[in-house]
Design an enzyme around this catalytic site. Structure first.
Site, PDB file in Angstrom:
ATOM      1  N   TYR A 739       0.777  -1.231   0.000  1.00  0.00           N
ATOM      2  CA  TYR A 739       0.000   0.000   0.000  1.00  0.00           C
ATOM      3  C   TYR A 739       0.811   1.284   0.000  1.00  0.00           C
ATOM      4  O   TYR A 739       0.296   2.337  -0.326  1.00  0.00           O
ATOM      5  CB  TYR A 739      -0.942   0.019   1.202  1.00  0.00           C
ATOM      6  CG  TYR A 739      -2.092  -0.933   1.050  1.00  0.00           C
ATOM      7  CD1 TYR A 739      -3.131  -0.625   0.179  1.00  0.00           C
ATOM      8  CD2 TYR A 739      -2.127  -2.130   1.725  1.00  0.00           C
ATOM      9  CE1 TYR A 739      -4.179  -1.494   0.011  1.00  0.00           C
ATOM     10  CE2 TYR A 739      -3.180  -3.013   1.563  1.00  0.00           C
ATOM     11  CZ  TYR A 739      -4.201  -2.690   0.710  1.00  0.00           C
ATOM     12  OH  TYR A 739      -5.236  -3.548   0.540  1.00  0.00           O
ATOM     13  N   LEU A 740       2.039   1.190   0.434  1.00  0.00           N
ATOM     14  CA  LEU A 740       2.795   2.417   0.572  1.00  0.00           C
ATOM     15  C   LEU A 740       3.680   2.641  -0.643  1.00  0.00           C
ATOM     16  O   LEU A 740       4.557   1.825  -0.932  1.00  0.00           O
ATOM     17  CB  LEU A 740       3.649   2.345   1.837  1.00  0.00           C
ATOM     18  CG  LEU A 740       2.822   2.106   3.102  1.00  0.00           C
ATOM     19  CD1 LEU A 740       3.717   1.975   4.304  1.00  0.00           C
ATOM     20  CD2 LEU A 740       1.816   3.235   3.290  1.00  0.00           C
TER      21      LEU A 740
END
EC number: 5.6.2.1
Length: 781
Positions: A739-740
């Site tokens: 997600y990052l």
DNA sequence: ACCCGGACTTGCTTACAGCATA
DNA sequence: TATGCTGTAAGCAAGTCCGGGT
């Protein structure tokens, strides 16, 4: 970005409702509700559920939305990337409604820390009891049934399943081109040469440990500097050796007996193998579960021969203990293998990886993610999975579809076998696939995340999320307006979008009956939320309590805008606990709408976007230029943790967490003592030095330095302590990996001069090579 | 317009290698 | 030298989403 708003006519068709409880037409419900509203809401004209065309816009309590990431008790960062000063929500003035949501990471009766997450605290099955403030009708008959057991009436599903099953049986093999294609001989030669050249990496001389491994890594070429041209074609040339099969079954030694009803029974190899799967798991929680046992026994009996089937009719009477003991013994032995044995095994394994672990794709050698086929065993579904315990069959070449270039060296099946099919589809990325028999799903052999194919996609994903940033304001504005839409469908959609945006909920596709009962946003049911006009001095609180992906519990108390609250009340009207909250919505409708707002926008993009955005905000906020490296890393981890909390990434408390914490504390204590001691010494030394010679001064200096060092060490330990404790139930890995936007981290490292190795380990660095290369210290998400 | 399966991503747990420590 | 610990990779289940067929 052009944004289309569709005000469609209320769709004439009413979603068919379960037969047994004839429901009112939704339109009627709205109307009914409106009447009631009209009657009731005398004072607060703030929130009429308007159905007329012109929305009553002025007196909205237009509050900014805040991401709810507040941490579980221990850490107290209070982030809110939606806050107006961050300019995201600039149009929305005032409102200081500090949202403070506790992400209560399961706190019931300390008990079950050691279980896998999904088995824990079977989610207050009574979530939706009568506490509901805004009493809808009182018919909640199935309150006492555990969540997983509740069934939505779905008759057609059954039929579907039957069909599926049938298909899987009668689509036996249909042989195909298995002989190597002769025709492009010439080209082949050429290609091969080219590949040879590219592939033959400098064979690293064995230079001991780490070094050697590093050097053996696959070549990294900067694909991200190449021009991108997609057209759905994923590769031009693909060659590999095919998958590695699970080792064949080795019958147990004769001395290991299976007993039935107290008597020794000799099992056929087929039956024995499957019995072994169960015997191996005897200590596991699974074997105490009814469903698991039933499924296992049923499938086990299928592989028995006539005799066995006749004899063995009751699992209770089976005694697998000797098998269990045997397997334990074996694994014990394996642990105690001699150095030579270990080395040999390792070498063998490396040779295997070397041969099968890589493929050649478009002239480059790349790692394959999972080149080993899954071995047979018992299916272990998560949560209350109806299929747990079923037998996962052994795979043969006849089950496997190979995908590769026509003009490549086509992998050879084991002698005497044939592949199910060899195909040459370059619009997909898998190298081999098969259909797994328990869930009837296709499984794949694919490339490692470090590959170009995966990396490029990853990159695209984050670019897409960044694009969302450009229109997020508009989108938020839009759905807030839609809270007042006169059309039920649109209202539901708008509220769902709000949840997805604010809480980073998953989309929530519909699920089959034969899967664990878990939900996401669109599939939320009435029983999964509770509404409180007032809760702990907060107004309009929605309490979410449901099982999400992997049957991980999501619990969150969220103050929401009044309008959302009212809408939810409306959606829940005349529904039972088991009814869909958003009965007019599913992921398709939602995603369709989203893609109208922005190309390639889907529900999941919000998760990526909010996660990455949160990381950036947190990093900005938490990092101090002149902190020590350890402190900076702690800040990073905290930022990471905030994201993990937002996304509800949990893990079970690691085994021995308690113990390791204690040890750390001991260490800290002894360090403190050491410091005290050192302080005393320094004092003495300084006194000596005052009227002493050079030598004494030197000693004093030395002592001071020592003290300094000790203090630093202590600080480090303390940081480690808080870090570890804050982390015990939160899993950072998933967000970090998925997600990052890695460029944020890379930029942060570069800006604050933290070595990237402190943030990303080897694998991660491989996966994010593109980002490491691409992002400078100034990169902003 | 929907259903369905295929393809690919996400997510947690487990096994194990490799290191530090006793 | 054995033992214990920790971080990493593997494993595989379970999501999301899309597109093709009807």
């Amino acid at each position: 970005m052009k944004i289309l708003r569709l005000y469609m006519k209320e769709d004439s068709k009413v979603k068919p409702t379960p037969a047994e409880e004839p429901k009112v037409n939704k339109k009627e419900i709205i109307e009914i509700n409106l009447k009631e509203e009209a009657n009731l809401s005398t004072d607060d004209d703030d929130d009429k559920l308007v159905i007329k065309d012109e929305p009553s816009s002025q007196d909205e309590a237009d509050e900014p939305i805040q991401a709810d990431v507040s941490a579980a008790s221990s850490c107290d960062y209070n982030l809110s990337h939606f806050k107006k000063n961050e300019s995201v929500f600039s149009e929305n003035e005032e409102s200081e409604s500090q949202t403070e949501i506790k992400v209560e990471v399961k706190e019931e009766e300390d008990s079950d820390e050691d279980m896998p997450l999904c088995n824990r605290s079977k989610l207050s099955a009574r979530v939706s009891s009568n506490k509901r403030k805004l009493e809808d009708d009182d018919d909640e008959e199935d309150d006492d049934i555990p969540l997983a057991a509740r069934k939505k009436p779905k008759i057609e599903k059954k039929i579907k399943k039957e069909k599926k099953k049938k298909r899987s049986f009668d689509d036996e093999e249909e042989e195909e081109d298995f002989k190597p294609e002769k025709k492009p001989k010439v080209k082949k030669e050429k290609d091969k040469k080219k590949i040879k050249k590219e592939v033959s990496q400098p064979e690293s001389p064995v230079k001991g440990g780490r070094k050697k491994k590093e050097e053996e890594e696959v070549e990294v070429w900067k694909w991200w500097e190449e021009e991108k041209k997609d057209e759905g074609v994923k590769w031009k040339f693909l060659e590999h050796k095919g998958p590695v099969f699970a080792p064949p079954y080795e019958p147990l030694p004769k001395s290991v007996k299976f007993k039935y009803n107290g008597k020794v029974v000799e099992l056929s190899p087929e039956a024995e193998e499957v019995a072994g799967f169960y015997g191996k798991m005897l200590d596991h929680d699974y074997t105490t579960k009814d469903v698991f046992n039933k499924n296992f026994f049923k499938d086990w009996r299928k592989v028995m021969n006539e005799e066995e089937r006749e004899l063995i009719t009751d699992l209770q009477k089976c005694d697998f203990n000797q098998m269990n003991a045997y397997y334990k013994e074996v694994s014990e032995k394996n642990k105690n293998r001699s150095k030579e044995e270990k080395k040999e095994l390792k070498e063998k394994n490396e040779a295997l990886i070397k041969e099968y672990g890589f493929c050649i794709i478009d002239g480059h050698k790349e790692k394959i993610g999972n080149f080993r086929l899954e071995p047979p065993g018992l299916f272990r579904g998560r949560g209350e999975h109806p299929k747990m315990g079923k037998l996962k069959k052994r795979l043969n070449a006849e089950d496997i579809i190979i995908n590769c270039s026509q003009d490549s060296n086509i992998p050879k099946p084991p002698s005497g076998h044939k592949w199910k099919e060899v195909r040459h589809s370059n619009t997909v990325t898998w190298l081999a696939s098969w259909t797994e028999n328990v869930q009837n799903q296709v499984k794949y052999i694919m490339l490692n995340p470090s590959s170009k194919l995966k990396g490029e996609k990853d990159w695209q994903k984050y670019e897409n999320a960044r694009r969302l940033h450009k229109c997020i304001n508009k989108i938020r504005d839009d759905y807030q307006k839609d809270w007042k839409s006169k059309e039920m469908k649109i209202r539901q959609r708008a509220v769902a979008m709000y949840f997805i945006d604010k809480l980073a909920l998953r989309a929530g596709n519909e699920k089959d009956e034969d899967q664990a009962d878990t939900v996401g946003c669109c599939s939320l049911r009435v029983e999964h939320i509770e509404l409180h006009e007032k809760k702990d001095d907060k107004e309009y609180v929605v309490v979410f309590d449901f099982l999400g992906k992997d049957s991980i519990r999501y619990y969150n108390e969220v103050p929401v805008e009044k309008r959302v609250f009212k809408n939810l009340t409306l959606f829940m009207e005349n529904k039972k606990g088991g009814d869909d909250l958003f009965d007019r919505l599913n992921t398709m409708i939602l995603n369709k709408h989203l893609s109208d707002l922005m190309p390639n926008l889907t529900a999941k993009v919000f998760r990526t976007y909010n996660a990455s955005w949160t990381l950036q905000q947190q990093l900005d906020k938490l990092t101090n230029e002149d902190d020590s490296e350890a402190e900076k890393i702690l800040s990073y981890n905290r930022a990471n943790r905030a994201v993990a909390i937002l996304c509800n990434h949990q893990r079970s408390v690691p085994k021995g967490h308690e113990k390791s914490m204690e040890k750390l504390k001991e260490k800290i204590d002894s360090k403190r003592d050491a410091i005290k001691d050192a302080e005393r010494q320094v004092k003495d030394a300084v006194r000596e030095a005052k009227h002493g010679s050079v030598k004494e001064k030197f000693v004093a200096d030395k002592k001071k330095k020592l003290l300094q060092r000790l203090k630093e060490q202590l600080a480090k330990l303390e940081i480690q302590e808080t870090d570890r404790d804050e982390n015990k139930t939160i899993a950072l890995g998933t967000s970090k990996l998925n997600y990052l936007d890695p460029r944020i981290s890379v930029a942060w490292c570069k800006k604050y001069d933290v070595p990237i190795e402190k943030i990303y380990n080897k694998t991660q660095r491989d996966k994010f090579r593109w980002a490491i290369d691409m992002a400078g210290p100034e990169y902003r998400f």
